[in-house]
Design a protein around this motif. Structure first.
Motif, mmCIF file in Angstrom:
data_model
loop_
_atom_site.group_PDB
_atom_site.id
_atom_site.type_symbol
_atom_site.label_atom_id
_atom_site.label_comp_id
_atom_site.label_asym_id
_atom_site.label_seq_id
_atom_site.Cartn_x
_atom_site.Cartn_y
_atom_site.Cartn_z
ATOM 1 N N PRO A 1 0.830 -1.205 0.000
ATOM 2 C CA PRO A 1 0.000 0.000 0.000
ATOM 3 C C PRO A 1 0.870 1.263 0.000
ATOM 4 O O PRO A 1 2.008 1.261 0.465
ATOM 5 N N ARG A 2 0.288 2.330 -0.519
ATOM 6 C CA ARG A 2 1.006 3.600 -0.609
ATOM 7 C C ARG A 2 1.500 4.053 0.771
ATOM 8 O O ARG A 2 2.643 4.490 0.910
ATOM 9 N N VAL A 3 0.642 3.935 1.788
ATOM 10 C CA VAL A 3 0.989 4.416 3.121
ATOM 11 C C VAL A 3 2.195 3.666 3.684
ATOM 12 O O VAL A 3 3.030 4.238 4.395
ATOM 13 N N VAL A 4 2.310 2.375 3.330
ATOM 14 C CA VAL A 4 3.436 1.574 3.819
ATOM 15 C C VAL A 4 4.736 2.024 3.135
ATOM 16 O O VAL A 4 5.774 2.177 3.787
ATOM 17 N N ILE A 5 4.656 2.234 1.822
ATOM 18 C CA ILE A 5 5.846 2.700 1.087
ATOM 19 C C ILE A 5 6.288 4.062 1.611
ATOM 20 O O ILE A 5 7.479 4.308 1.829
ATOM 21 N N GLU A 6 5.314 4.943 1.870
ATOM 22 C CA GLU A 6 5.638 6.277 2.366
ATOM 23 C C GLU A 6 6.252 6.226 3.764
ATOM 24 O O GLU A 6 7.135 7.029 4.090
ATOM 25 N N SER A 7 5.806 5.251 4.574
ATOM 26 C CA SER A 7 6.380 5.135 5.919
ATOM 27 C C SER A 7 7.829 4.667 5.865
ATOM 28 O O SER A 7 8.634 4.999 6.729
ATOM 29 N N GLN A 8 8.157 3.878 4.815
ATOM 30 C CA GLN A 8 9.517 3.362 4.669
ATOM 31 C C GLN A 8 10.455 4.378 3.990
ATOM 32 O O GLN A 8 11.611 4.509 4.360
ATOM 33 N N TYR A 9 9.930 5.078 3.005
ATOM 34 C CA TYR A 9 10.796 5.938 2.170
ATOM 35 C C TYR A 9 10.527 7.435 2.348
ATOM 36 O O TYR A 9 11.204 8.253 1.749
ATOM 37 N N GLY A 10 9.550 7.784 3.147
ATOM 38 C CA GLY A 10 9.224 9.195 3.361
ATOM 39 C C GLY A 10 7.957 9.589 2.637
ATOM 40 O O GLY A 10 7.638 9.059 1.562
ATOM 41 N N LYS A 11 7.241 10.551 3.209
ATOM 42 C CA LYS A 11 5.947 10.951 2.667
ATOM 43 C C LYS A 11 6.058 11.518 1.251
ATOM 44 O O LYS A 11 5.125 11.415 0.448
ATOM 45 N N GLY A 12 7.195 12.100 0.944
ATOM 46 C CA GLY A 12 7.346 12.726 -0.376
ATOM 47 C C GLY A 12 7.925 11.823 -1.447
ATOM 48 O O GLY A 12 8.351 12.324 -2.485
ATOM 49 N N VAL A 13 7.926 10.517 -1.208
ATOM 50 C CA VAL A 13 8.571 9.598 -2.140
ATOM 51 C C VAL A 13 7.985 9.680 -3.555
ATOM 52 O O VAL A 13 8.692 9.471 -4.543
ATOM 53 N N PHE A 14 6.685 10.022 -3.668
ATOM 54 C CA PHE A 14 6.050 10.078 -4.989
ATOM 55 C C PHE A 14 5.815 11.513 -5.477
ATOM 56 O O PHE A 14 5.210 11.725 -6.523
ATOM 57 N N TYR A 15 6.299 12.494 -4.701
ATOM 58 C CA TYR A 15 6.001 13.887 -5.045
ATOM 59 C C TYR A 15 6.611 14.311 -6.394
ATOM 60 O O TYR A 15 5.944 14.954 -7.211
ATOM 61 N N ASN A 16 7.877 13.973 -6.608
ATOM 62 C CA ASN A 16 8.528 14.387 -7.862
ATOM 63 C C ASN A 16 7.814 13.833 -9.079
ATOM 64 O O ASN A 16 7.609 14.539 -10.078
ATOM 65 N N ASP A 17 7.443 12.568 -8.999
ATOM 66 C CA ASP A 17 6.728 11.958 -10.126
ATOM 67 C C ASP A 17 5.350 12.590 -10.310
ATOM 68 O O ASP A 17 4.882 12.757 -11.440
ATOM 69 N N ALA A 18 4.698 12.934 -9.188
ATOM 70 C CA ALA A 18 3.382 13.582 -9.267
ATOM 71 C C ALA A 18 3.487 14.946 -9.937
ATOM 72 O O ALA A 18 2.657 15.323 -10.766
ATOM 73 N N ILE A 19 4.549 15.687 -9.580
ATOM 74 C CA ILE A 19 4.756 17.002 -10.181
ATOM 75 C C ILE A 19 5.048 16.870 -11.676
ATOM 76 O O ILE A 19 4.553 17.654 -12.499
ATOM 77 N N GLU A 20 5.818 15.852 -12.056
ATOM 78 C CA GLU A 20 6.102 15.612 -13.473
ATOM 79 C C GLU A 20 4.831 15.301 -14.249
ATOM 80 O O GLU A 20 4.716 15.630 -15.435
ATOM 81 N N LEU A 21 3.875 14.660 -13.589
ATOM 82 C CA LEU A 21 2.591 14.365 -14.231
ATOM 83 C C LEU A 21 1.727 15.619 -14.340
ATOM 84 O O LEU A 21 1.038 15.824 -15.342
ATOM 85 N N LEU A 22 1.762 16.457 -13.311
ATOM 86 C CA LEU A 22 0.899 17.638 -13.257
ATOM 87 C C LEU A 22 1.402 18.809 -14.096
ATOM 88 O O LEU A 22 0.615 19.526 -14.720
ATOM 89 N N PHE A 23 2.699 19.024 -14.080
ATOM 90 C CA PHE A 23 3.262 20.253 -14.658
ATOM 91 C C PHE A 23 2.891 20.464 -16.130
ATOM 92 O O PHE A 23 2.491 21.570 -16.520
ATOM 93 N N PRO A 24 2.983 19.425 -16.994
ATOM 94 C CA PRO A 24 2.627 19.637 -18.406
ATOM 95 C C PRO A 24 1.159 20.016 -18.596
ATOM 96 O O PRO A 24 0.784 20.519 -19.654
ATOM 97 N N GLU A 25 0.343 19.776 -17.588
ATOM 98 C CA GLU A 25 -1.075 20.128 -17.661
ATOM 99 C C GLU A 25 -1.319 21.557 -17.183
ATOM 100 O O GLU A 25 -2.018 22.339 -17.842
ATOM 101 N N VAL A 26 -0.726 21.910 -16.042
ATOM 102 C CA VAL A 26 -1.051 23.208 -15.435
ATOM 103 C C VAL A 26 -0.207 24.357 -15.991
ATOM 104 O O VAL A 26 -0.677 25.503 -16.021
#
Length: 428
Positions: free
Chosen positions: A50-75
């Motif tokens: 689960p996402r929450v488990v991965i975030e607890s192991q690697y930090g809450k921002g583990v998926f932030y960079n990828d999320a921004i890469e997905l959002l930026f070309p749109e916004v």
């Protein structure tokens, strides 16, 4: 999404883009689903943690960079459209905040087209250009046809001179060692074409088929291959054959063999008509260029370096395409001329800056005069393209991306703008 202009200094603009937390969270979920298979978490099958488990192991921002890469070309496109910003380079992105209350807050810095005041562009005086076709030009055109239909024939009894073609084997040595790329067999070399290193072809003059010669040259100091730059080299050359051009007689038979006409007189008449048509088009182009240069000179513009570099990129891309039609490429041109890519770019810098300035001024005039492209004009352009490429216009249209269509509209708009300048010019 919310966009806010923070500051503008010269051609640098900073803007703030705020993305609501719900939208950012949705992007984080997408990033998690895209990347979860990369994580090995004890107690879970690969890709099933689960996402929450991965975030607890690697930090809450583990998926932030990828999320921004997905959002930026749109916004980002939405933001620059909302703020009426015209970027000319890639943006620099700095994440200012990620929170539940404010969502994703990004500060973007980007270079934009410069703002400037237009100078005078109506009533510009230009000289009328008349390109009259002379009989000598018709003869030159006829001789060009004659040369195109010439045959290369062996002339074993003749010695090489400028204009002759040598068929050679060669191998180059530096300090007695053969170097990579310095060998060729049955290479066709036109003497005087300056294809090889300076001095190479001159040392073949006077040689006959079957003769061998050592050619001593020196690589240019700025030669692209550092291991050869400035070094003396010896080429062992064997002349396999000497070829000369055999020109056909200029008579009615030549006209029949090389054209749709039965007589030489008819062929010459057709050549004159085509030359006159080209001369008229050339005169019009010369006057159009002259008025664009004068109008451009009337306006002061600070040209961003990024625009100049982009224009140089386009110029070198076009050069490479032209070379490919000749069976060469840009790297081979550099090798043959002993220049570096930096030197080639610098050579084109002045022309690139001039073209960028003219483009900016014409765009500003088009905006000031509210010049637009109608659907009818666009369809006419597509019909011309279809005819050029021997395709149906519907198929041409279907193959075009949105950016291609905008480029074509831009070209039509600039053409109409120059038409306006010519219509309002004083032609003396």
């Amino acid at each position: 999404m919310k966009a806010e202009l923070l500051k503008k200094e010269g051609t640098k603009v900073s803007l703030k883009i705020t993305v609501e937390n719900d939208k950012f969270e949705a992007a984080v979920t997408k990033a998690y689903n895209k990347n979860k298979g990369k994580f090995n978490i004890p107690g879970f099958r690969k890709g099933k943690a689960p996402r929450v488990v991965i975030e607890s192991q690697y930090g809450k921002g583990v998926f932030y960079n990828d999320a921004i890469e997905l959002l930026f070309p749109e916004v980002y496109p939405e933001a620059i459209k909302e703020l009426d910003i015209d970027p000319i380079d890639r943006p620099d992105l700095d994440v200012e905040e990620i929170s539940k209350d404010n969502g994703l807050v990004m500060v973007v810095t980007v270079e934009v087209k410069p703002e400037f005041e237009l100078g005078a562009y109506k009533g510009i005086e230009i000289a009328k250009v008349d390109n009259n076709v002379t009989e000598a030009e018709v003869e030159v055109s006829l001789q060009e046809m004659q040369n195109k239909h010439a045959r290369l024939v062996s002339a074993e009894d003749k010695a090489l001179e400028k204009g002759f073609t040598a068929i050679i084997d060669f191998e180059g040595f530096v300090d007695g060692v053969a170097f990579e790329g310095g060998k060729g067999e049955n290479y066709s070399l036109v003497i005087g074409s300056n294809t090889f290193i300076p001095g190479f072809e001159d040392q073949l003059v006077g040689k006959k088929a079957g003769e061998e010669v050592e050619v001593n040259v020196e690589f240019p100091a700025e030669y692209h291959a550092e291991n050869l730059a400035g070094k003396p080299a010896v080429f062992k050359v064997k002349v396999n054959d000497v070829k000369v051009k055999e020109l056909p007689e200029l008579d009615d038979e030549f006209a029949k063999d090389s054209s749709e006409f039965d007589t030489l007189a008819e062929l010459k008449s057709d050549l004159r008509a085509k030359l006159e048509e080209n001369a008229k088009a050339s005169a019009e182009a010369e006057m159009r260029n002259a008025i664009v240069e004068k109008v451009s000179a009337n306006t002061e513009v600070e040209i961003p370096e990024a625009m100049i570099q982009h224009q140089i990129d386009n110029m070198l891309m076009e050069l490479n395409m032209q070379l490919q039609y000749q069976g060469l490429n840009l790297q081979q041109l550099l090798q043959m001329t002993g220049r570096s890519i930096e030197e080639l770019r610098e050579e084109r810098r002045e022309d690139a800056a001039r073209l960028v300035k003219s483009s900016l001024v014409l765009e500003a005039i088009a905006k000031a005069e509210a010049i637009e492209v109608s659907e009818e004009e666009m369809n006419e352009e597509l019909e011309k393209m279809a005819k050029m490429y021997n395709m149906e216009s519907d198929k041409i249209k279907a193959s075009l991306r949105e950016t291609d269509i905008e480029d074509i509209k831009g070209q039509i708009k600039i053409r109409k703008t120059i038409d306006l300048l010519v219509d309002n010019a004083v032609i003396a």
